[in-house]
Design a protein around this motif. Structure first.
Motif, PDB file in Angstrom:
ATOM      1  N   LEU A 193       0.831  -1.210   0.000  1.00 32.98           N
ATOM      2  CA  LEU A 193       0.000   0.000   0.000  1.00 32.98           C
ATOM      3  C   LEU A 193       0.861   1.256   0.000  1.00 32.98           C
ATOM      4  O   LEU A 193       0.543   2.246  -0.672  1.00 32.98           O
ATOM      5  CB  LEU A 193      -0.933  -0.013   1.211  1.00 32.98           C
ATOM      6  CG  LEU A 193      -2.053  -1.059   1.188  1.00 32.98           C
ATOM      7  CD1 LEU A 193      -2.803  -1.075   2.529  1.00 32.98           C
ATOM      8  CD2 LEU A 193      -3.028  -0.784   0.043  1.00 32.98           C
ATOM      9  N   GLU A 194       1.956   1.232   0.742  1.00 32.39           N
ATOM     10  CA  GLU A 194       2.865   2.384   0.765  1.00 32.39           C
ATOM     11  C   GLU A 194       3.464   2.635  -0.618  1.00 32.39           C
ATOM     12  O   GLU A 194       3.625   3.802  -1.026  1.00 32.39           O
ATOM     13  CB  GLU A 194       3.963   2.143   1.798  1.00 32.39           C
ATOM     14  CG  GLU A 194       3.471   2.242   3.238  1.00 32.39           C
ATOM     15  CD  GLU A 194       4.404   1.599   4.244  1.00 32.39           C
ATOM     16  OE1 GLU A 194       4.104   1.670   5.445  1.00 32.39           O
ATOM     17  OE2 GLU A 194       5.426   1.025   3.821  1.00 32.39           O
ATOM     18  N   ALA A 195       3.771   1.566  -1.339  1.00 33.10           N
ATOM     19  CA  ALA A 195       4.278   1.724  -2.705  1.00 33.10           C
ATOM     20  C   ALA A 195       3.238   2.394  -3.593  1.00 33.10           C
ATOM     21  O   ALA A 195       3.560   3.286  -4.398  1.00 33.10           O
ATOM     22  CB  ALA A 195       4.668   0.355  -3.274  1.00 33.10           C
ATOM     23  N   LEU A 196       1.984   1.997  -3.456  1.00 37.18           N
ATOM     24  CA  LEU A 196       0.911   2.594  -4.266  1.00 37.18           C
ATOM     25  C   LEU A 196       0.700   4.067  -3.908  1.00 37.18           C
ATOM     26  O   LEU A 196       0.445   4.895  -4.789  1.00 37.18           O
ATOM     27  CB  LEU A 196      -0.384   1.812  -4.060  1.00 37.18           C
ATOM     28  CG  LEU A 196      -0.382   0.370  -4.590  1.00 37.18           C
ATOM     29  CD1 LEU A 196      -1.681  -0.339  -4.198  1.00 37.18           C
ATOM     30  CD2 LEU A 196      -0.196   0.353  -6.103  1.00 37.18           C
ATOM     31  N   ILE A 197       0.810   4.402  -2.625  1.00 36.96           N
ATOM     32  CA  ILE A 197       0.671   5.800  -2.203  1.00 36.96           C
ATOM     33  C   ILE A 197       1.800   6.640  -2.797  1.00 36.96           C
ATOM     34  O   ILE A 197       1.576   7.756  -3.303  1.00 36.96           O
ATOM     35  CB  ILE A 197       0.668   5.893  -0.665  1.00 36.96           C
ATOM     36  CG1 ILE A 197      -0.596   5.244  -0.092  1.00 36.96           C
ATOM     37  CG2 ILE A 197       0.760   7.357  -0.213  1.00 36.96           C
ATOM     38  CD1 ILE A 197      -0.542   5.031   1.410  1.00 36.96           C
ATOM     39  N   ALA A 198       3.026   6.122  -2.753  1.00 35.99           N
ATOM     40  CA  ALA A 198       4.159   6.860  -3.314  1.00 35.99           C
ATOM     41  C   ALA A 198       4.022   7.033  -4.820  1.00 35.99           C
ATOM     42  O   ALA A 198       4.370   8.093  -5.374  1.00 35.99           O
ATOM     43  CB  ALA A 198       5.465   6.138  -2.981  1.00 35.99           C
ATOM     44  N   VAL A 199       3.500   6.013  -5.514  1.00 34.75           N
ATOM     45  CA  VAL A 199       3.254   6.143  -6.954  1.00 34.75           C
ATOM     46  C   VAL A 199       2.234   7.249  -7.218  1.00 34.75           C
ATOM     47  O   VAL A 199       2.397   8.061  -8.151  1.00 34.75           O
ATOM     48  CB  VAL A 199       2.752   4.806  -7.534  1.00 34.75           C
ATOM     49  CG1 VAL A 199       2.194   5.006  -8.938  1.00 34.75           C
ATOM     50  CG2 VAL A 199       3.880   3.784  -7.567  1.00 34.75           C
ATOM     51  N   SER A 200       1.199   7.320  -6.408  1.00 34.47           N
ATOM     52  CA  SER A 200       0.187   8.374  -6.574  1.00 34.47           C
ATOM     53  C   SER A 200       0.794   9.757  -6.366  1.00 34.47           C
ATOM     54  O   SER A 200       0.479  10.705  -7.102  1.00 34.47           O
ATOM     55  CB  SER A 200      -0.958   8.149  -5.579  1.00 34.47           C
ATOM     56  OG  SER A 200      -1.567   6.893  -5.786  1.00 34.47           O
ATOM     57  N   MET A 201       1.692   9.879  -5.377  1.00 30.04           N
ATOM     58  CA  MET A 201       2.381  11.149  -5.148  1.00 30.04           C
ATOM     59  C   MET A 201       3.257  11.510  -6.345  1.00 30.04           C
ATOM     60  O   MET A 201       3.336  12.679  -6.744  1.00 30.04           O
ATOM     61  CB  MET A 201       3.232  11.055  -3.885  1.00 30.04           C
ATOM     62  CG  MET A 201       2.445  11.045  -2.589  1.00 30.04           C
ATOM     63  SD  MET A 201       1.907  12.693  -2.105  1.00 30.04           S
ATOM     64  CE  MET A 201       3.391  13.339  -1.350  1.00 30.04           C
ATOM     65  N   ALA A 202       3.922  10.507  -6.918  1.00 28.72           N
ATOM     66  CA  ALA A 202       4.784  10.759  -8.070  1.00 28.72           C
ATOM     67  C   ALA A 202       3.970  11.255  -9.254  1.00 28.72           C
ATOM     68  O   ALA A 202       4.350  12.225  -9.929  1.00 28.72           O
ATOM     69  CB  ALA A 202       5.541   9.477  -8.445  1.00 28.72           C
ATOM     70  N   VAL A 203       2.830  10.609  -9.517  1.00 34.21           N
ATOM     71  CA  VAL A 203       1.979  11.002 -10.647  1.00 34.21           C
ATOM     72  C   VAL A 203       1.461  12.421 -10.450  1.00 34.21           C
ATOM     73  O   VAL A 203       1.488  13.254 -11.373  1.00 34.21           O
ATOM     74  CB  VAL A 203       0.818  10.009 -10.807  1.00 34.21           C
ATOM     75  CG1 VAL A 203      -0.187  10.527 -11.832  1.00 34.21           C
ATOM     76  CG2 VAL A 203       1.334   8.645 -11.220  1.00 34.21           C
ATOM     77  N   ALA A 204       0.988  12.736  -9.236  1.00 36.66           N
ATOM     78  CA  ALA A 204       0.461  14.072  -8.970  1.00 36.66           C
ATOM     79  C   ALA A 204       1.539  15.140  -9.094  1.00 36.66           C
ATOM     80  O   ALA A 204       1.286  16.244  -9.592  1.00 36.66           O
ATOM     81  CB  ALA A 204      -0.174  14.106  -7.576  1.00 36.66           C
ATOM     82  N   SER A 205       2.754  14.821  -8.648  1.00 39.29           N
ATOM     83  CA  SER A 205       3.849  15.789  -8.720  1.00 39.29           C
ATOM     84  C   SER A 205       4.321  15.996 -10.158  1.00 39.29           C
ATOM     85  O   SER A 205       4.551  17.133 -10.598  1.00 39.29           O
ATOM     86  CB  SER A 205       5.020  15.332  -7.848  1.00 39.29           C
ATOM     87  OG  SER A 205       4.652  15.268  -6.492  1.00 39.29           O
ATOM     88  N   LEU A 206       4.466  14.903 -10.897  1.00 37.94           N
ATOM     89  CA  LEU A 206       4.936  15.015 -12.278  1.00 37.94           C
ATOM     90  C   LEU A 206       3.921  15.727 -13.166  1.00 37.94           C
ATOM     91  O   LEU A 206       4.303  16.404 -14.134  1.00 37.94           O
ATOM     92  CB  LEU A 206       5.237  13.619 -12.832  1.00 37.94           C
ATOM     93  CG  LEU A 206       6.451  12.914 -12.218  1.00 37.94           C
ATOM     94  CD1 LEU A 206       6.520  11.459 -12.665  1.00 37.94           C
ATOM     95  CD2 LEU A 206       7.743  13.644 -12.584  1.00 37.94           C
ATOM     96  N   SER A 207       2.638  15.590 -12.840  1.00 42.66           N
ATOM     97  CA  SER A 207       1.602  16.257 -13.635  1.00 42.66           C
ATOM     98  C   SER A 207       1.418  17.716 -13.246  1.00 42.66           C
ATOM     99  O   SER A 207       0.711  18.463 -13.927  1.00 42.66           O
ATOM    100  CB  SER A 207       0.268  15.518 -13.472  1.00 42.66           C
ATOM    101  OG  SER A 207      -0.203  15.624 -12.138  1.00 42.66           O
ATOM    102  N   GLY A 208       2.047  18.129 -12.138  1.00 44.65           N
ATOM    103  CA  GLY A 208       1.930  19.516 -11.684  1.00 44.65           C
ATOM    104  C   GLY A 208       0.617  19.837 -11.014  1.00 44.65           C
ATOM    105  O   GLY A 208       0.310  21.015 -10.781  1.00 44.65           O
ATOM    106  N   SER A 209      -0.151  18.819 -10.645  1.00 44.25           N
ATOM    107  CA  SER A 209      -1.477  19.058 -10.058  1.00 44.25           C
ATOM    108  C   SER A 209      -1.488  18.969  -8.543  1.00 44.25           C
ATOM    109  O   SER A 209      -2.535  19.165  -7.925  1.00 44.25           O
ATOM    110  CB  SER A 209      -2.475  18.043 -10.622  1.00 44.25           C
ATOM    111  OG  SER A 209      -2.095  16.719 -10.284  1.00 44.25           O
ATOM    112  N   ILE A 210      -0.340  18.678  -7.930  1.00 43.96           N
ATOM    113  CA  ILE A 210      -0.325  18.460  -6.488  1.00 43.96           C
ATOM    114  C   ILE A 210      -0.487  19.772  -5.736  1.00 43.96           C
ATOM    115  O   ILE A 210       0.013  20.827  -6.149  1.00 43.96           O
ATOM    116  CB  ILE A 210       0.967  17.742  -6.058  1.00 43.96           C
ATOM    117  CG1 ILE A 210       0.803  17.143  -4.666  1.00 43.96           C
ATOM    118  CG2 ILE A 210       2.163  18.689  -6.089  1.00 43.96           C
ATOM    119  CD1 ILE A 210       1.845  16.116  -4.318  1.00 43.96           C
TER     120      ILE A 210
END
Length: 417
Positions: free
Chosen positions: A93-110
């Motif tokens: 689950l922690e891996a999935l949370i970190a992936v979600s953070m990566a996607v949000a950061s790379l897309s500039g939407s965080i």
């Protein structure tokens, strides 16, 4: 620490040669590096977005609250179900949370609110992972190996704390999304290692029906043993007051005038001292006067905090943090060994959950306290007050818990093979 005369204590390298312990050690290393990288990215990113020290404190509070809310459930789950499955699920689950953070950061939407949501989710998963991982270690090694295994296991954490922040700080140059992606990979590797872990002895699972008594058994057990209560609460209040890690982004940027790489070095410095101490204790375990040694170490922790608070020179700040980490590791090894050796196996999850909340309070809630006091008195004033408060706690706790102060050995009963 004593062992029967007929059974020599194992050397640290013999403990590490054990295949199960080696898998456990590397799993703990990977999951802790992943978490440290995640934390560095969150701290720098939230301060970049807000430039508000109070928001740094809020990160710690948001991460701490789930561990309190899930306290009774997490300990009960750790004592009733397969501990390897629980740890593996949390790391996935922690891996999935970190992936979600990566996607949000790379897309500039965080946004700031996105970060708080993800941090809360990480806090919830670690509320289950941390006490379960601690309760798993006694099933990985024999009781005779355990005191050294605690020190070596702590060395995995401190190695990760050295590598993780430095790696996170340098990787942040490529952007927070890259840092979160690295974190996700390490969480996934840790989950795979736990899957392959073989236990030396089966855990004694809780079989009695769920009741108010079983849910609160961890609290009752600790409350009835002044040595455990004193050791756990000493760490809580000392680090709660003396912890300055939440303010490291401010010190790096505004006081020491450095960048993300400097923040990574500062965050790694306590772990350098802690790792050296953990390795020393693995080869030279504490034999006598462990209670007084623990109180002395916490006092040094407070003084090192004060030196860091007034420093405006990066090398001196790092040296103070090294000493801070070294003294804290002595307290960690004493407390962890007492908690595990003085607790029956079928209660280690619930006792460990209480211990984890105390540790979380001293770290995450301590970050909130540091953020609040920094907003009121400035970062230097906040750190100095915290160091003074730690010294006061040492004096008061020696009077409140004389049985801890007079504790001579880590265990009061013979250790079997």
């Amino acid at each position: 620490m004593s062992t029967p005369a007929s059974v020599p204590a194992p050397e640290p390298d013999s403990v590490f040669r054990d295949p199960s312990f080696r898998l456990f050690w590397f799993a703990r290393l990977c999951t802790t590096i992943g978490y440290q990288i995640f934390t560095v990215a969150v701290g720098w990113q939230i301060y970049d977005l807000t430039r508000d020290p109070f928001m740094l404190g809020m990160v710690g509070l948001v991460q701490f609250l789930p561990s309190v809310m899930l306290l009774l459930m997490s300990g009960h789950v750790a004592d009733r179900f397969d501990r390897r499955l629980i740890v593996r699920t949390c790391q996935t689950l922690e891996a999935l949370i970190a992936v979600s953070m990566a996607v949000a950061s790379l897309s500039g939407s965080i946004t700031r609110d996105h970060i708080f949501v993800f941090v809360a989710l990480i806090g919830a998963t670690r509320a289950f992972e941390t006490p379960t991982l601690q309760a798993l270690l006694p099933s990985v090694v024999t009781p005779r190996m355990f005191p050294r295994a605690v020190a070596l296991s702590s060395s995995a954490t401190q190695t990760a704390i050295i590598i993780g922040p430095a790696l996170g700080g340098f990787a942040y140059v490529a952007g927070p999304g890259v840092v979160y992606a690295i974190s996700a990979t390490l969480f996934a590797v840790a989950a795979c290692l736990v899957t392959a872990l073989k236990l030396r002895q089966a855990a004694q699972r809780l079989t009695t029906p769920v009741s108010i008594a079983t849910l609160f058994a961890g609290f009752s057990y600790i409350r009835g043993r002044p040595v455990l209560l004193g050791a756990i609460s000493l760490d809580l209040f000392a680090v709660l007051l003396g912890g300055a890690t939440a303010l490291l982004p401010i010190y790096a940027r505004d006081i020491l005038h450095t960048g993300p790489w400097g923040l990574g070095l500062l965050r790694s410095s306590p772990a350098i001292g802690a790792l050296a101490t953990a390795l020393w204790l693995a080869h030279h375990p504490m034999n006598r006067r462990v209670g007084r040694v623990m109180f002395g170490a916490v006092a040094v922790f407070g003084m090192a905090t004060m030196v860091f608070g007034i420093s405006h020179w990066l090398p001196l700040s790092m040296a103070a943090l090294v000493m801070l980490g070294a003294s804290d590791m002595i307290s960690v090894v004493v407390r962890s060994t007492l908690v595990q050796l003085d607790t029956p196996d079928d209660m280690r999850g619930r006792v460990g959950a209480v211990n984890s909340v105390f540790i979380g309070a001293s770290n995450q809630l301590g970050e909130f306290e540091s953020g609040v006091t920094a907003a009121l008195f400035g970062p230097v004033g906040a750190v100095l007050l915290g160091g003074i408060g730690t010294l006061v706690v040492v004096v008061v706790w020696m009077r409140l818990f004389p049985s801890l102060a007079s504790r001579d050995r880590l265990h009061d009963h013979p250790v079997t093979a």
